[in-house]
Design a protein around this motif. Sequence first.
Motif, short mmCIF file in Angstrom:
data_model
loop_
_atom_site.label_atom_id
_atom_site.label_comp_id
_atom_site.label_asym_id
_atom_site.label_seq_id
_atom_site.Cartn_x
_atom_site.Cartn_y
_atom_site.Cartn_z
N VAL A 102 0.83 -1.21 0.00
CA VAL A 102 0.00 0.00 0.00
C VAL A 102 0.87 1.25 0.00
N GLU A 103 2.03 1.19 0.63
CA GLU A 103 2.90 2.36 0.62
C GLU A 103 3.51 2.59 -0.75
N SER A 104 3.61 1.53 -1.55
CA SER A 104 4.19 1.68 -2.89
C SER A 104 3.20 2.23 -3.91
N LEU A 105 1.91 2.23 -3.57
CA LEU A 105 0.90 2.61 -4.55
C LEU A 105 0.87 4.11 -4.82
N GLY A 106 1.23 4.89 -3.82
CA GLY A 106 1.30 6.34 -4.02
C GLY A 106 -0.01 7.06 -3.86
N THR A 107 -1.12 6.35 -3.84
CA THR A 107 -2.44 6.99 -3.72
C THR A 107 -3.15 6.58 -2.43
N VAL A 108 -2.42 5.94 -1.51
CA VAL A 108 -3.03 5.42 -0.29
C VAL A 108 -2.44 6.12 0.93
N THR A 109 -3.31 6.66 1.76
CA THR A 109 -2.90 7.23 3.04
C THR A 109 -3.12 6.18 4.13
N VAL A 110 -2.05 5.82 4.82
CA VAL A 110 -2.12 4.78 5.85
C VAL A 110 -2.43 5.42 7.20
N LEU A 111 -3.54 5.03 7.77
CA LEU A 111 -3.96 5.51 9.08
C LEU A 111 -3.45 4.56 10.17
N PRO A 112 -3.45 4.98 11.42
CA PRO A 112 -2.96 4.10 12.49
C PRO A 112 -3.74 2.79 12.55
#
Length: 501
Positions: A102-112
Amino acid sequence: MTTAHWLFGDQLGPHFLSPGEDGPDRDVPVVIIEARSVFRRRRFHRAKAHLVLSAMRHRAAELGGRVRYVRSETYREGLREAVGDDTVTVHQPTSHAVLRLVESLGTVTVLPARGFLVPRPAFSAWADARGGRPLRQEDFYRWVRREHELLMDADAPAGGRWNLDHDNREPPPRGERTLGAPAPYRPREDDIDERVRHDLDRWEREGTVRFVGRDGPRRFPASRREALAALRRFTEHRLAGFGPHEDAMLAADPVMSHSLLSSSLNLGLLHPLECVERAERAWRAGQAPLNSVEGFVRQIAGWREYVWQLYWHFGDDYRDSNALRHDAPLPDWFLELDADAVTARCLATALAQVRDTGWTHHIPRLMLLGSYALQRGWDPRAVTDWFHRCFVDGYDWVMLPNVVGMSQYADGGRMTTKPYTSGGSYVNRMSDLCKGCAYRPTERSGDRACPYTTGYWAFLHRHRRRLAGNHRTAQAVRGLDRLADLDELLGRNTELGDAPP
């Protein structure tokens, strides 16, 4: 345009969509992606695949028009189909691999992360405050109890003791085939389950996906409603008898008084706080004894939280730990869950339970399945993968510390203070599984030698130098010098090889 929120298949409870700090708004659009590549990469237990897909589809049905449910080959393709180039949010995934994705996708904000009692930064602060001392579960558990005021009377533990394990290690009642506990909650399958089973059958016919194990009627909750019913059934009817025999095993009663809530917790259908608080209320209302409630709270607020935190604290390289240099491959009979090929009654019983249900409780996992793998020197990474694939509640974060650290001692003691393995005498004391077995738990050599007894002493001999320096195993290692039949024992152990015991 409102940013959509992505739910993974282990983030299915309301707490993954509830408002609050760093969380999505209540009415945001939701994306759920069913990626077949997940099932292509690993040969999962058929019952596990059924449960996960059923839970995802039940959640989609609950969310109705708010959800975009996409079936695709990969997560990447599914997200593109669902939202195009738009951004989405997601709570932290539960594995290193998926977080990297998900971090590699560039369009995803990771929440806690959600679904746990302790935020990761709080654990890091606790670990740093240890000043280099080992991160032991007992210390962590007491800290969690204090922080969340669980089973506390002011500043003291309820009943005056933190740990009631001594009261919870009774062998099973002698002469009884079952514990006699009220039956656990069992869900009823519905049209969603029927369609899931149809799809799994089709995938197997097409040869695109292969499973292991049997897919009988679904035994575990696949919706929030079912999970709450299972929690209520446990706390009202089964919790009172849970504690004393939680480490015992009976061939005809694999469930005993266990909660069967681990899969619901790990799918995100239940939150750990609601489980432990309901158990504490039962004790304070006089409906369950303290030792049973403390044992249950310890499993969730202690062990489950501890495993989750260590998974991230130790990092992804932890999976390559192999302090004992075990590298033997898993034999085919074990990989195929071929319980009928196994003569040793205890191992055959545990393997059959996995084959038929995708579940056993923690003692067969640790002291039968894991102990045998440790004694035989199987590759800990392969053992971890097997547990991940074959258990309905198995996920990377669950099995990596449990298997590498606890079961296989592959980290050399970072997580636990000793290897957890034993001879047949332990199995005989804590179960009825030695009754009627072709082997004898007290015999180390000869045709009737118990594979666990032989394997235990062979394991100590193989790692004598390392284990002699451990205060918890040094006495057992010294016992090797008193074995007049050590050479014969080692020869018998070699004879067993990779053949089913």
